[in-house]
Design an enzyme around this catalytic site. Structure first.
Site, PDB file in Angstrom:
ATOM      1  N   GLY A  36       0.823  -1.215   0.000  1.00  0.00           N
ATOM      2  CA  GLY A  36       0.000   0.000   0.000  1.00  0.00           C
ATOM      3  C   GLY A  36       0.854   1.261   0.000  1.00  0.00           C
ATOM      4  O   GLY A  36       0.376   2.335  -0.335  1.00  0.00           O
ATOM      5  N   GLY A 170       2.102  23.853   1.390  1.00  0.00           N
ATOM      6  CA  GLY A 170       1.734  23.067   0.197  1.00  0.00           C
ATOM      7  C   GLY A 170       0.503  22.228   0.496  1.00  0.00           C
ATOM      8  O   GLY A 170      -0.156  22.414   1.527  1.00  0.00           O
ATOM      9  N   ILE A 172       0.023  19.023   1.364  1.00  0.00           N
ATOM     10  CA  ILE A 172       0.004  18.193   2.580  1.00  0.00           C
ATOM     11  C   ILE A 172      -0.145  19.069   3.823  1.00  0.00           C
ATOM     12  O   ILE A 172      -0.974  18.803   4.697  1.00  0.00           O
ATOM     13  CB  ILE A 172       1.276  17.306   2.642  1.00  0.00           C
ATOM     14  CG1 ILE A 172       1.221  16.267   1.527  1.00  0.00           C
ATOM     15  CG2 ILE A 172       1.403  16.623   4.006  1.00  0.00           C
ATOM     16  CD1 ILE A 172       2.450  15.388   1.395  1.00  0.00           C
ATOM     17  N   ARG A 255       8.952  16.253  -0.491  1.00  0.00           N
ATOM     18  CA  ARG A 255       9.353  14.846  -0.324  1.00  0.00           C
ATOM     19  C   ARG A 255      10.516  14.538  -1.247  1.00  0.00           C
ATOM     20  O   ARG A 255      10.648  15.154  -2.300  1.00  0.00           O
ATOM     21  CB  ARG A 255       8.149  13.940  -0.617  1.00  0.00           C
ATOM     22  CG  ARG A 255       7.015  14.168   0.392  1.00  0.00           C
ATOM     23  CD  ARG A 255       5.832  13.280   0.124  1.00  0.00           C
ATOM     24  NE  ARG A 255       6.106  11.874   0.195  1.00  0.00           N
ATOM     25  CZ  ARG A 255       6.091  11.140   1.320  1.00  0.00           C
ATOM     26  NH1 ARG A 255       5.806  11.700   2.485  1.00  0.00           N
ATOM     27  NH2 ARG A 255       6.339   9.848   1.275  1.00  0.00           N
ATOM     28  N   ALA A 302      -0.887   9.727  -6.112  1.00  0.00           N
ATOM     29  CA  ALA A 302      -1.085   8.281  -6.163  1.00  0.00           C
ATOM     30  C   ALA A 302      -1.559   7.815  -7.545  1.00  0.00           C
ATOM     31  O   ALA A 302      -1.092   6.805  -8.069  1.00  0.00           O
ATOM     32  CB  ALA A 302      -2.087   7.872  -5.095  1.00  0.00           C
ATOM     33  N   HIS A 422     -31.228  18.165 -12.371  1.00  0.00           N
ATOM     34  CA  HIS A 422     -31.485  19.294 -11.481  1.00  0.00           C
ATOM     35  C   HIS A 422     -32.123  18.788 -10.194  1.00  0.00           C
ATOM     36  O   HIS A 422     -32.975  17.906 -10.263  1.00  0.00           O
ATOM     37  CB  HIS A 422     -32.423  20.295 -12.167  1.00  0.00           C
ATOM     38  CG  HIS A 422     -32.800  21.436 -11.283  1.00  0.00           C
ATOM     39  ND1 HIS A 422     -31.916  22.458 -10.989  1.00  0.00           N
ATOM     40  CD2 HIS A 422     -33.956  21.704 -10.616  1.00  0.00           C
ATOM     41  CE1 HIS A 422     -32.519  23.324 -10.183  1.00  0.00           C
ATOM     42  NE2 HIS A 422     -33.760  22.898  -9.947  1.00  0.00           N
TER      43      HIS A 422
END
Ligand code: FAD
Length: 435
Positions: A36, A170, A172, A255, A302, A422
């Site tokens: 992950g 930023g 994050i 990062r 991601a 609508h």
């Protein structure tokens, strides 16, 4: 020899492994920590779990407006933490089961390239025709901030801070600012530049800052963070030095790619501090070695990691690639949300472009939801939609309609013939007015 080795089981690596098995490629996936990757363990998913808690609290704050009288309530941060961890565990189990069912050979360990067809994991040599590096990225920490937290550490915090200083305005940093502000923490953001989320359309960035300020978040722009010691952050700006007292500091200044110990130098794979250099097919300077996702430093999202993996698979299979990497939608989960795709107004400077805008407050559904902050801004050139910027409720959902249109070259004029139900927020697009 295997068909494919993938190093790193984040959204780049594990999604590619699953897809490769659909085409019967024998696939080895190597992961040194948790399947992950950043996204599932300490990125997208845990932050959005907290975001939902924050959204809930914000709704409670205006319950009275909806005729609901809440006499008293409290927020149990530990429950929010446990809920987040349960979601991560559940999804991680799901990924592991899918990999197992698909017949991906998942190996736990740290991988190092040995030669163009060989990867070493804990002294075991594994061979493959193609190798994909999907090792992701890690938070950058800054000198003199030894006791400060990274985003990963902030997500593991067991006690809600009373005051949080965030270094870096930023995506994050601002997502955490919004979440913790809604949790009741006092939040101050320190940013070197004169604006927040600098890559976003300037008008949207300014508007977002105004909303965040109204919600109680304090900003120090054009300010340099110098040190953190004894619960005091020292910053410097044109007014001189300033000390901000707090009980926690988050450093979210960017990062860096995970490239150490991969054996890149030994194989003469070209890289710099931003990441591994790749061509338009995500190929490194070695023919059968690719680098996807955060580690190539081109885009740190991601879905970019996932789709760059799909592109590589097509390339390996000799299938024509149709994924348009000029159109990568991006969402910022603040209050309100921001979502963008395509060009900003700044990038269109000098071109003959038009701006079409529509306000949330003019939309019936937005009024019924009491979500009237924000607008949609569509940028066209010769009626072709080249950029869409949304600040407002459900922006992260709305952006995909425009992204689909842009991928298919539908003009704004043609779009306005498409019937929209609508009352919906999607109707905001139909009301865009030319500036
Ligand atoms: P990663 O997810 O980082 O996975 C890389 C994997 O490789 C890791 O599991 C790592 O352990 C493994 N690895 C590294 N080196 C080795 C080695 N030598 N051997 C074996 N394994 C190795 N993006 C979004 O699109 N939406 C969001 O809402 C969002 N929110 C975020 C919130 C936060 C707080 C953070 C930090 C990030 C967020 N991101 C978001 C960014 C997103 O998490 C990353 O872009 C994404 O995870 C990158 O995927 P990847 O597969 O390239 O790398």
């Amino acid at each position: 020899m295997n068909d494919l080795i993938i190093i790193g089981a984040g959204p780049g690596g594990y999604e590619l492994a699953l897809e490769a098995r659909k085409f019967n490629l024998s696939t080895v996936l190597i992961e040194k920590a948790e399947v992950g990757g950043t996204c599932l363990n300490c990125g997208c998913i845990p932050t959005k779990s907290y975001y939902k808690n924050a959204e809930f609290l914000k709704s409670l704050n205006k319950a009275n407006k909806f005729g609901v009288n809440i006499v008293d309530y409290s927020f149990d941060f530990k429950k929010a933490l446990d809920r987040k961890d349960e979601i991560v565990t559940l999804l991680k189990g799901g990924v592991e089961t899918s990999l197992n069912k698909a017949g991906v050979n998942l190996i736990k360990g740290s991988a190092k390239l040995v030669n163009k067809n060989t990867v070493m994991v804990d002294n075991e040599m594994i061979l493959a025709k193609n190798i994909v590096i999907a090792t992701g990225s890690s938070p950058i920490m800054i000198p003199n901030f030894n006791d400060a937290l990274s985003s990963t550490e902030l997500l593991a915090l067991e006690e809600l801070p009373q005051k949080l200083v965030i270094i870096g305005g930023g995506v994050i940093g601002l997502e955490f600012a919004s979440i913790f502000n809604a949790f009741g923490t006092k939040v101050e953001v320190v940013e070197m530049l004169d604006k927040i989320i600098p890559n976003v359309d300037y008008e949207v960035s300014k508007r977002l800052m105004a909303y965040l300020k109204t919600s109680g978040i304090k900003f120090h722009l054009n300010s340099q963070a110098l040190s953190y010691d004894n619960k005091k952050v020292l910053i410097k700006n044109k007014n001189g030095e300033l000390i901000i007292e707090c009980d926690q500091v988050l450093v979210s200044v960017g990062r860096k790619p995970n490239i150490d110990g991969l054996g890149l130098e030994e194989l003469d794979i070209v890289f710099d501090k931003k990441g591994i250099k790749v061509d338009e097919n995500f190929k490194t300077n070695i023919d059968n070695i690719y680098a996807i996702g955060d580690v190539n430093g081109k885009n740190m999202l991601a879905h970019y990691a996932t789709f760059s993996g799909y592109h590589v698979l097509n390339h390996i299979l000799g299938v024509e690639n149709k994924i348009n990497f000029n159109l990568i939608p991006a969402s910022v989960f603040t209050f309100p949300e921001v979502a963008v795709v395509g060009l900003t107004e700044e990038l269109c400077e000098g071109l003959n472009y038009k701006v079409h805008k529509s306000l949330y407050r003019a939309n019936g559904k937005a009024q019924t939801m009491d979500e009237t902050d924000g607008y949609v801004k569509i940028i066209t050139i010769d009626d072709s939609i080249v950029g869409v910027h949304i600040i407002g409720e459900s922006a992260s959902v709305l952006i995909h309609e425009m992204s689909s249109l842009m991928n298919n070259g539908i003009t704004l004029k043609a779009f306005k013939n498409i019937i929209h139900a609508h009352p919906t927020l999607s109707e905001i697009y139909l009301n865009t007015i030319e500036n």
